[in-house]
Motif scaffolding. Sequence first.
Motif, PDB file in Angstrom:
ATOM      1  N   ASP A  28       0.818  -1.209   0.000  1.00 39.84           N
ATOM      2  CA  ASP A  28       0.000   0.000   0.000  1.00 39.84           C
ATOM      3  C   ASP A  28       0.855   1.263   0.000  1.00 39.84           C
ATOM      4  OD1 ASP A  28      -2.184  -1.659   0.114  1.00 39.84           O
ATOM      5  OD2 ASP A  28      -2.574  -1.346   2.253  1.00 39.84           O
ATOM      6  N   ASP A  29       2.057   1.168   0.509  1.00 40.35           N
ATOM      7  CA  ASP A  29       2.960   2.310   0.598  1.00 40.35           C
ATOM      8  C   ASP A  29       3.681   2.498  -0.730  1.00 40.35           C
ATOM      9  OD1 ASP A  29       5.100   4.084   1.167  1.00 40.35           O
ATOM     10  OD2 ASP A  29       5.078   3.482   3.271  1.00 40.35           O
ATOM     11  N   SER A  30       3.707   3.727  -1.236  1.00 41.76           N
ATOM     12  CA  SER A  30       4.366   3.988  -2.525  1.00 41.76           C
ATOM     13  C   SER A  30       5.866   3.742  -2.451  1.00 41.76           C
ATOM     14  CB  SER A  30       4.110   5.432  -2.971  1.00 41.76           C
ATOM     15  OG  SER A  30       4.712   6.362  -2.079  1.00 41.76           O
ATOM     16  N   HIS A  31       6.446   3.753  -1.253  1.00 41.81           N
ATOM     17  CA  HIS A  31       7.869   3.452  -1.114  1.00 41.81           C
ATOM     18  C   HIS A  31       8.154   1.974  -1.356  1.00 41.81           C
ATOM     19  CE1 HIS A  31       9.591   7.077   1.274  1.00 41.81           C
ATOM     20  NE2 HIS A  31       8.617   7.459   0.484  1.00 41.81           N
ATOM     21  N   HIS A  32       7.146   1.133  -1.207  1.00 42.06           N
ATOM     22  CA  HIS A  32       7.354  -0.308  -1.267  1.00 42.06           C
ATOM     23  C   HIS A  32       6.985  -0.916  -2.612  1.00 42.06           C
ATOM     24  CE1 HIS A  32       6.660  -0.188   3.359  1.00 42.06           C
ATOM     25  NE2 HIS A  32       7.892   0.166   3.028  1.00 42.06           N
ATOM     26  N   ALA A  33       5.896  -0.472  -3.190  1.00 39.50           N
ATOM     27  CA  ALA A  33       5.401  -1.067  -4.432  1.00 39.50           C
ATOM     28  C   ALA A  33       5.315  -0.003  -5.521  1.00 39.50           C
ATOM     29  CB  ALA A  33       4.044  -1.721  -4.197  1.00 39.50           C
ATOM     30  N   LEU A  34       4.799  -0.398  -6.668  1.00 42.59           N
ATOM     31  CA  LEU A  34       4.688   0.509  -7.806  1.00 42.59           C
ATOM     32  C   LEU A  34       3.244   0.983  -7.940  1.00 42.59           C
ATOM     33  CD1 LEU A  34       6.787  -1.556 -10.372  1.00 42.59           C
ATOM     34  CD2 LEU A  34       7.581   0.199  -8.776  1.00 42.59           C
ATOM     35  N   HIS A  35       3.067   2.307  -7.991  1.00 46.31           N
ATOM     36  CA  HIS A  35       1.723   2.866  -8.018  1.00 46.31           C
ATOM     37  C   HIS A  35       1.465   3.736  -9.240  1.00 46.31           C
ATOM     38  CE1 HIS A  35       0.493   1.515  -3.959  1.00 46.31           C
ATOM     39  NE2 HIS A  35       1.805   1.526  -3.751  1.00 46.31           N
ATOM     40  N   SER A  36       2.395   3.719 -10.186  1.00 47.49           N
ATOM     41  CA  SER A  36       2.176   4.456 -11.432  1.00 47.49           C
ATOM     42  C   SER A  36       3.090   3.885 -12.501  1.00 47.49           C
ATOM     43  CB  SER A  36       2.456   5.950 -11.252  1.00 47.49           C
ATOM     44  OG  SER A  36       3.849   6.186 -11.092  1.00 47.49           O
ATOM     45  N   GLU A  37       2.740   4.116 -13.744  1.00 46.81           N
ATOM     46  CA  GLU A  37       3.585   3.688 -14.852  1.00 46.81           C
ATOM     47  C   GLU A  37       4.909   4.446 -14.837  1.00 46.81           C
ATOM     48  OE1 GLU A  37       5.119   1.706 -17.939  1.00 46.81           O
ATOM     49  OE2 GLU A  37       3.304   1.210 -16.807  1.00 46.81           O
ATOM     50  N   GLU A  38       4.853   5.710 -14.426  1.00 47.97           N
ATOM     51  CA  GLU A  38       6.072   6.514 -14.336  1.00 47.97           C
ATOM     52  C   GLU A  38       7.041   5.913 -13.307  1.00 47.97           C
ATOM     53  OE1 GLU A  38       7.174  11.247 -13.910  1.00 47.97           O
ATOM     54  OE2 GLU A  38       5.519  10.432 -12.722  1.00 47.97           O
ATOM     55  N   GLN A  39       6.516   5.478 -12.171  1.00 49.36           N
ATOM     56  CA  GLN A  39       7.351   4.866 -11.136  1.00 49.36           C
ATOM     57  C   GLN A  39       7.959   3.560 -11.638  1.00 49.36           C
ATOM     58  OE1 GLN A  39       5.227   3.796  -7.548  1.00 49.36           O
ATOM     59  NE2 GLN A  39       7.036   4.103  -6.259  1.00 49.36           N
ATOM     60  N   ARG A  40       7.142   2.758 -12.287  1.00 51.69           N
ATOM     61  CA  ARG A  40       7.632   1.487 -12.846  1.00 51.69           C
ATOM     62  C   ARG A  40       8.757   1.737 -13.847  1.00 51.69           C
ATOM     63  NH1 ARG A  40       6.139  -0.216 -17.551  1.00 51.69           N
ATOM     64  NH2 ARG A  40       6.700  -2.311 -18.255  1.00 51.69           N
ATOM     65  N   ALA A  41       8.572   2.686 -14.749  1.00 48.26           N
ATOM     66  CA  ALA A  41       9.587   2.985 -15.764  1.00 48.26           C
ATOM     67  C   ALA A  41      10.883   3.479 -15.120  1.00 48.26           C
ATOM     68  CB  ALA A  41       9.044   4.021 -16.747  1.00 48.26           C
ATOM     69  N   ALA A  42      10.764   4.251 -14.058  1.00 53.81           N
ATOM     70  CA  ALA A  42      11.958   4.763 -13.385  1.00 53.81           C
ATOM     71  C   ALA A  42      12.762   3.629 -12.756  1.00 53.81           C
ATOM     72  CB  ALA A  42      11.549   5.784 -12.320  1.00 53.81           C
ATOM     73  N   TRP A  43      12.079   2.679 -12.111  1.00 52.38           N
ATOM     74  CA  TRP A  43      12.783   1.549 -11.514  1.00 52.38           C
ATOM     75  C   TRP A  43      13.390   0.633 -12.574  1.00 52.38           C
ATOM     76  CZ3 TRP A  43      14.866   1.007  -7.079  1.00 52.38           C
ATOM     77  CH2 TRP A  43      14.342   1.667  -5.968  1.00 52.38           C
ATOM     78  N   LEU A  44      12.688   0.441 -13.686  1.00 52.50           N
ATOM     79  CA  LEU A  44      13.256  -0.365 -14.768  1.00 52.50           C
ATOM     80  C   LEU A  44      14.558   0.258 -15.280  1.00 52.50           C
ATOM     81  CD1 LEU A  44      10.060  -1.338 -16.816  1.00 52.50           C
ATOM     82  CD2 LEU A  44      11.556  -2.912 -15.555  1.00 52.50           C
ATOM     83  N   SER A  45      14.578   1.570 -15.380  1.00 54.02           N
ATOM     84  CA  SER A  45      15.777   2.257 -15.860  1.00 54.02           C
ATOM     85  C   SER A  45      16.941   2.057 -14.895  1.00 54.02           C
ATOM     86  CB  SER A  45      15.480   3.748 -16.032  1.00 54.02           C
ATOM     87  OG  SER A  45      16.634   4.448 -16.442  1.00 54.02           O
TER      88      SER A  45
END
Length: 225
Positions: A28-45
Amino acid sequence: MREPEQSPEEVKKSVQAYWDDRAETYDDDSHHALHSEEQRAAWLSVLRSWTGESTQRILDVGCGTGVISLLLAELGHEVTGVDYSAGMLEQAREKRRERDRSIEFRMGDAESLNASDDAYDSVTARHLIWTLPTPPQAIREWRRVVRPGGRIVLIEGHWDFSGPFDGYEQIHEDLPLYDGRPPEELAELLREHGLENVTHEPLMERTLWGEVPEYEQYIIGGDVP
């Protein structure tokens, strides 16, 4: 007066119970999981730059609900996730089914891995080392299961909160790296235990965490000789 020091196994059982209790709400915490496509793309990078383009066999230690494991699989790697919490693994397996990824998630102790020598190209871990009663033993184990020329990559942080987390009151003094460590200090620990070419970079971008981090976040890695 503080109670007598607990054994590493007793500490691990307490840590296990804590994360089992948190498993259903951890993401549930945005620090722990992915809550947007932008966040997902940033971690993939970030992960792509630290693991490379070629397919690797990666052991994600302390995988939790599988956030990093799933991202690594999306990058094309062959991923195995290991965690000490059955509750966390249940969440990870459910997300694996939803995303149709071929990741093996299994119970395991980060300080005593059920894996052969040189079995992996890399070990990854996110916010794990502070929860371990004997970090040097863990680093030795991670080195053992990574082939020569492979890498160990850790996502870590350094915080200095006024008191221990709820659930950690009785064990935080038995965790040598509780509160995390500055990257320079963790880099020295990795070098002391045989890693080479140790480097780190900050992970302070709002996009990665859903908000500006309240404490130092970074990624650090080194080569196994």
